[in-house]
Design an enzyme around this catalytic site. Structure first.
Site, PDB file in Angstrom:
ATOM      1  N   HIS A  17       0.838  -1.204   0.000  1.00 16.48           N
ATOM      2  CA  HIS A  17       0.000   0.000   0.000  1.00 16.48           C
ATOM      3  C   HIS A  17       0.872   1.253   0.000  1.00 16.48           C
ATOM      4  CE1 HIS A  17      -0.358   0.732   4.685  1.00 16.48           C
ATOM      5  NE2 HIS A  17       0.872   0.560   4.305  1.00 16.48           N
ATOM      6  N   CYS A  36       5.692   5.668   4.761  1.00 19.38           N
ATOM      7  CA  CYS A  36       4.465   5.041   4.241  1.00 19.38           C
ATOM      8  C   CYS A  36       3.914   5.797   3.044  1.00 19.38           C
ATOM      9  CB  CYS A  36       3.413   4.935   5.339  1.00 19.38           C
ATOM     10  SG  CYS A  36       3.837   3.652   6.511  1.00 19.38           S
ATOM     11  N   HIS A  42       4.950  -0.013  -0.453  1.00 17.95           N
ATOM     12  CA  HIS A  42       5.719  -0.891   0.438  1.00 17.95           C
ATOM     13  C   HIS A  42       4.738  -1.940   0.952  1.00 17.95           C
ATOM     14  CE1 HIS A  42       3.797   1.954   3.168  1.00 17.95           C
ATOM     15  NE2 HIS A  42       3.811   0.966   4.046  1.00 17.95           N
ATOM     16  N   HIS A  44       3.265  -5.095   3.730  1.00 13.17           N
ATOM     17  CA  HIS A  44       3.117  -5.570   5.117  1.00 13.17           C
ATOM     18  C   HIS A  44       2.668  -7.023   5.101  1.00 13.17           C
ATOM     19  CE1 HIS A  44       3.433  -1.691   7.193  1.00 13.17           C
ATOM     20  NE2 HIS A  44       2.739  -1.176   6.190  1.00 13.17           N
ATOM     21  N   ASP A  82      -4.836 -10.658  -0.725  1.00 11.22           N
ATOM     22  CA  ASP A  82      -3.526 -11.294  -0.608  1.00 11.22           C
ATOM     23  C   ASP A  82      -2.691 -11.131  -1.870  1.00 11.22           C
ATOM     24  OD1 ASP A  82      -1.528 -12.770   0.732  1.00 11.22           O
ATOM     25  OD2 ASP A  82      -2.179 -14.622  -0.263  1.00 11.22           O
ATOM     26  N   HIS A  83      -1.439 -10.708  -1.680  1.00  9.63           N
ATOM     27  CA  HIS A  83      -0.512 -10.450  -2.792  1.00  9.63           C
ATOM     28  C   HIS A  83      -1.051  -9.401  -3.765  1.00  9.63           C
ATOM     29  CE1 HIS A  83       1.498 -13.907  -1.132  1.00  9.63           C
ATOM     30  NE2 HIS A  83       2.547 -13.631  -1.890  1.00  9.63           N
ATOM     31  N   GLU A 128      -0.847  -4.913  11.642  1.00  7.72           N
ATOM     32  CA  GLU A 128      -0.050  -4.445  10.509  1.00  7.72           C
ATOM     33  C   GLU A 128       1.424  -4.762  10.754  1.00  7.72           C
ATOM     34  OE1 GLU A 128      -0.989  -0.864   7.708  1.00  7.72           O
ATOM     35  OE2 GLU A 128       0.252  -0.126   9.348  1.00  7.72           O
TER      36      GLU A 128
HETATM   37 NI    NI Z   1       2.488   0.790   5.591  1.00  3.48          NI
END
Ligand code: NI
Length: 138
Positions: A17, A36, A42, A44, A82-83, A128
């Site tokens: 995100h 961020c 990037h 998580h 996911d992914h 997160e």
């Molecule tokens: Ni983040």
């Protein structure tokens, strides 16, 4: 009235995100979101805890069938998130900043619709990082 029990299911997904507010200039975005706000995104490793509370059913002895719960989470959350790049791939975040707070309310709404049972109380937590997590409803 039967005894009320909470059942929990733990799940996991990886997603990318970027936190960004288009109403602000780059300097303000950088100031508020720091790393961020990285334009190239990037990732998580998100851990999701789903809690369903309700009365034990007389016939099944269950509050909610965990296989069904697992299938619902897979279909409505994992297959969607996911992914994926949350900003680009998930329609809910096209105009909604994908902070943990906003992600968890989207997850709650999707699961709530899928479970579709007003007798059950749904509460979700999203980790997160190991140390940062959010819960909805608060
Ligand atoms: Ni983040």
């Amino acid at each position: 009235m039967n005894k009320k029990v909470a059942v929990y299911r733990l799940e996991h997904f990886n997603a990318a995100h970027r936190l960004h507010n288009p109403e602000w200039d780059e300097a303000k975005n950088q100031d508020i979101f720091g790393k961020c706000n990285n334009p190239n995104f990037h990732g998580h490793n998100y851990n999701l805890e789903v809690r369903v509370a309700g009365e034990i059913d007389d016939k099944t002895g269950y509050v909610f069938d965990m296989k069904i719960l697992s299938d619902i989470i897979k279909e409505h959350i994992l297959d969607e998130f996911d992914h994926k790049n949350l900003n680009l791939d998930v329609p809910e975040f096209k105009n909604l900043n994908p902070t943990a707070e906003n992600i968890i309310t989207v997850i709650h709404s999707k699961l709530s619709k899928a479970i579709n049972n007003s007798q059950l109380d749904l509460r979700v937590r999203l980790y997160e990082t190991e140390r940062n997590y959010v819960e909805y409803p608060a």
